[in-house]
Design an enzyme around this catalytic site. Structure first.
Site, PDB file in Angstrom:
ATOM      1  N   GLU B 214       1.027  -1.235  -0.023  1.00 23.47           N
ATOM      2  CA  GLU B 214       0.077  -0.121   0.039  1.00 23.47           C
ATOM      3  C   GLU B 214       0.850   1.308  -0.093  1.00 23.47           C
ATOM      4  OE1 GLU B 214      -0.837  -2.817   1.875  1.00 23.47           O
ATOM      5  OE2 GLU B 214      -2.222  -3.128  -0.043  1.00 23.47           O
ATOM      6  N   ASN B 298       0.079  -7.863  -3.519  1.00 29.79           N
ATOM      7  CA  ASN B 298      -0.615  -7.246  -4.497  1.00 29.79           C
ATOM      8  C   ASN B 298       0.398  -6.015  -5.295  1.00 29.79           C
ATOM      9  OD1 ASN B 298      -1.137  -5.658  -1.764  1.00 29.79           O
ATOM     10  ND2 ASN B 298      -1.384  -3.991  -2.979  1.00 29.79           N
ATOM     11  N   ASP B 340      -6.893  -6.029  -4.958  1.00 29.68           N
ATOM     12  CA  ASP B 340      -6.147  -6.224  -3.674  1.00 29.68           C
ATOM     13  C   ASP B 340      -5.875  -7.577  -3.433  1.00 29.68           C
ATOM     14  OD1 ASP B 340      -4.027  -5.692  -1.755  1.00 29.68           O
ATOM     15  OD2 ASP B 340      -5.617  -5.426  -0.173  1.00 29.68           O
TER      16      ASP B 340
END
Lengths: 197, 613
Positions: B214, B298, B340
């Site tokens: 992220e 991801n 994700d």
């Protein structure tokens, strides 16, 4: 603006005096709203943000030894200006503030829509928090963001917990709504009693 | 375990041998159950076919990662009598995802940030603290931890405890004295990197990887020399083949994974440099094939429009030689990930009878909602079967190996897509399942979540989030947000399931006596019958449970079960981080699904240990 137009009364023919009075009253009210609305839409040519040095006198706590030294609160004019607040909202996304604080609910960083203020709720405190960073993961943006944009961010951050006027706070979002608009958020009573993370 | 040189390890080996003898002589012959089929564990992998020393040396119990114990004192008949034996407060209020370790009559616990390591003396009443080790990680590291400041545990090897700190240090601590043996910085928080995974130690190498999908990190797995802490090799998840340790022995099964420098060419120019693919999940090891297996997370950002292409080598699984890190094969669970769906979950190594042949497989309950059975020698997908409600894809094409996406659920800029199932935490996130060779079943703690999502433009600023997706999660069909189920990997079907109100974010444990354990986010620690799924016992802990249960034999010869309570993690961030439930988008949209959690549990890290009276 749209409130002004919607509320502007149509001219009444041969109205009874009471109604006429009411119409005059409403007209005055509409004019007031119209003016407020003008202010809401005012572009910031004349709005000067506080200087960066204004934040230097800030305290992170109300607790002082001995007699209290007089406060010199910083007034951030951007808090009354819809344009500046909407700019703050845009920058909050673009500088990735929202990546940690989301729409005020928090995630990686703490919530900003509640009444807990770990590092102070005053505009100068929030300015310092953004510029200096804070020890539990808030990065320091010193030298990365122009001062006037920091003050726009400060104004927007305070709108998340209803600290700015609802006539200036953003009323809608361009994106999927996950919480109530800033404009309709209840005004929290900030407390310097944030629970430790 | 490799033969070790140190005296401590020799002593431990003697203790192990004694335990093994004791357990062999005491234990009853395994009762055969007509309803269930015995499954052989591969040779060289510790499990029920080999003596169980009653210890717990790594979070997944053994290299095959089955979390299966042959301790048999706690049974289906007496589990109802389990009582608290002792407890220990960790003094930390964030999410406790770690598995305790038990080695040489000492229990070791790693806390979330600030990553304290406690050693507890199991030979004394109440298990007093022997020592604690405090690495004092940088407090700023909390700002790059996407999903609470968790740590998933430590590993024991050759007299040392190895684990990672949130601020990207791998440390080795002497298991006897608590003194730091080495401390190696392997990542940088200013690049958005953090570390949360539990290491696996294979052949004198400590294998660790980074978190930060992220934050636009570039994912990697690295091997540190167990005695010196020096980096032996580092394999990136994106970029040129040379960086990914892809060479002439790389033989991926499917065409989509064959070609030069796919870690560059399946990305827009330079996007691979900030393309994610962290390695924050589980690693398994097959000593016979000398291969390690691990998944990649991801791609970044979540907004898929900013990274057209398959985004190799994210959301997939690598098989590598642990000696030099070279890749042998790769398979991509979710090419060009849209939601994700990190590919880092556990892989359980077993030999299964499939179509009349015994195959060396790995079983992977994947975030995208399928239980995959892969041939672990080649990377061929033998089956991929939904274990949860899925709207985002329509199956896996076994000819090409490719996940068939449902185009209606693809995000595009500024468009809100509804009913994305599973939600971003997947049908199952990191919470590891257990496999019983006795029942032949996989015990699956998992989620039942869907979401609405809208992709927005993500700006890359190093050290800050790089996501570009607004998310709002909610319960999937039926309204229960979690499930604990038993899955038959041969028949590829669910055998039984238990609905839970909250996502089941704890790991699973299963024993040869057919007792399975897990915990719930509102604090219940539960024992269930592994064959039929009926509840046997439960105990309400002080805080929600997201930890990994273990079982061990104490110095008194009794079987104990241990679990860390202490809610948090991504799903419990709303409690651990004092988040505001009025913003459903908080915690990457998990707030919306968990807004009632603060009413049902509070923070607080505490170890609970249970035994029969």
């Amino acid at each position: 603006m749209r409130e002004g137009i919607l509320l502007f009364p149509r001219p009444a023919r041969r109205s009874p005096p009471a109604l006429r009075l009411r119409v005059v009253g409403m007209g005055a009210l509409a004019l007031l709203i119209f003016q407020a609305a003008c202010k809401r839409e005012e572009r910031g040519f004349r709005v000067q943000p506080p200087s960066a040095s204004a934040a230097e006198g800030s305290r992170m706590t109300d607790f002082q030894p001995g007699p209290r030294t007089p406060e010199s609160p910083v007034k951030n004019e951007y808090e009354d200006n819809a344009y500046a607040l909407s700019e703050g909202k845009r920058l909050f996304q673009e500088y990735n503030c929202s990546g940690c604080h989301f729409n005020g609910g928090g995630g990686i960083g703490p919530a900003l829509m509640d009444d807990e203020w770990l590092y102070g709720d005053k505009p100068e405190n929030i300015f310092e928090t953004i510029v200096e960073g804070r020890p539990n993961g808030m990065p320091s943006f010193r030298g990365k963001v122009p001062d006037y944009q920091v003050w726009q961010l400060v104004a927007y951050v305070r709108s998340l917990s209803g600290q700015v006027g609802s006539n200036a706070a953003p009323g809608r979002s361009d994106h999927m709504q996950t919480s109530s608009p800033e404009q309709s958020r209840p005004r929290e009573s900030p407390k310097l009693s944030g629970k430790p993370r | 375990m490799q033969p070790s040189k140190s005296h401590i390890a020799k002593n431990i080996a003697v203790v192990l041998a004694l335990f093994a003898c004791a357990s062999a002589s005491c234990s009853r012959p395994i009762q055969s159950n007509a309803e269930v089929r015995e499954v052989r564990l591969p040779s060289g992998l510790s499990g029920s076919n080999e003596p169980d020393d009653g210890q717990w040396l790594m979070p997944a119990k053994n290299y095959s990662s089955n979390r299966f114990s042959s301790l048999d004192q706690i049974t289906v008949d007496n589990a109802r009598d389990l009582k608290v034996a002792w407890t220990f407060s960790t003094g930390i209020n964030r999410g406790h995802e770690a598995a305790p370790l038990v080695v040489n009559n000492t229990m070791y616990i790693v806390t979330p940030y600030p990553n304290i390591l406690y050693a507890l003396d199991l030979t004394k009443p109440g298990a007093p603290m022997k020592w604690k080790y405090e690495p004092k990680p940088s407090s700023a590291a909390q700002g790059v931890a996407c999903c609470d400041v968790v740590n998933r545990g430590a590993a024991f090897y050759d007299g040392k405890i190895f684990y990672n700190t949130l601020d990207d240090h791998t440390v080795a601590v002497d298991a006897q004295s608590g003194k730091e043996v080495w401390n190696t910085q392997v990542g940088d928080i200013n690049q958005g990197e953090s570390m949360t995974m539990a290491p696996l130690v294979v052949k004198d190498k400590v294998l660790v990887g980074n978190s930060g999908g992220e934050f636009g990190v570039r994912g990697w797995l690295t091997a540190l020399d167990a005695s010196s802490g020096k980096i032996a090799w580092k394999a990136y998840s994106t970029g040129p083949d040379v960086d990914c340790l892809i060479g002439s022995n790389f033989k991926p099964f499917y065409e989509a994974d064959q070609g030069k420098d796919l870690g560059v060419t399946t990305w827009p120019p330079d996007a691979w440099k900030i393309g994610g693919g962290g390695v924050w999940g589980w690693i398994s090891y097959d000593p016979e094939l000398n291969l390690i297996y691990y998944g990649t997370a991801n791609p970044g950002p979540w907004n898929p429009d900013q990274r057209p292409g398959d985004n190799k080598w994210t959301c997939g699984i690598f098989a590598r030689n642990p000696d030099n890190g070279e890749a042998l094969w790769f398979y991509q669970w979710s090419p060009h990930d849209l939601h994700d769906y990190d590919g880092v979950n556990e892989q359980i190594l077993i030999d299964l009878p499939i179509a009349g042949h015994t195959r060396k497989v790995l079983v992977r309950p994947e975030r995208n909602g399928y239980v995959y059975v892969l041939d672990r020698t080649s990377g061929e997908v033998l089956s991929a079967t939904p274990f949860a409600y899925i709207t985002t894809s329509k199956g896996v094409d076994l000819k090409t190996g490719r996940l068939i996406y449902n185009p209606e659920k693809s995000a595009s800029l500024g468009k809100v897509v509804r009913e994305i199932c599973p939600a971003s935490p997947g049908a199952k996130d990191w919470q590891p399942s257990a496999f019983s060779p006795k029942t032949g079943l996989l015990y699956l703690p998992h989620n039942n979540l869907c979401q609405d999502a809208e992709s927005v433009e993500a700006n890359y600023i190093a050290g800050t989030p790089y996501v570009g997706m607004n998310v709002k999660m909610y319960a999937g069909p039926g309204g229960n947000r979690g499930v604990f189920s038993a899955w038959d990997p041969v028949a590829a079907k669910e055998v039984w399931s238990i609905k839970e109100d909250y996502p089941v974010w704890s790991g699973a444990l299963v024993t040869t006596a057919n007792v399975a354990f897990y915990g719930t986010m509102d604090g219940w620690f539960k024992a269930v019958n592994a064959v039929a799924g009926e509840p046997l016992w439960q105990f309400k802990c002080g805080s929600g449970i997201i930890g990994q249960p273990i079982t061990y034999r104490g110095p008194d010869g009794k079987q104990y079960v241990a679990i860390l309570s202490g809610v948090g993690g991504w799903s419990g961030a709303i409690v651990a981080g004092n988040l505001d439930p009025r913003d459903g988008g908080g915690a990457l949209g998990f707030n919306n699904a968990m807004s009632d959690l603060p009413k049902n549990t509070v923070k607080g890290g505490m170890l609970y240990v249970f035994a029969l009276p």
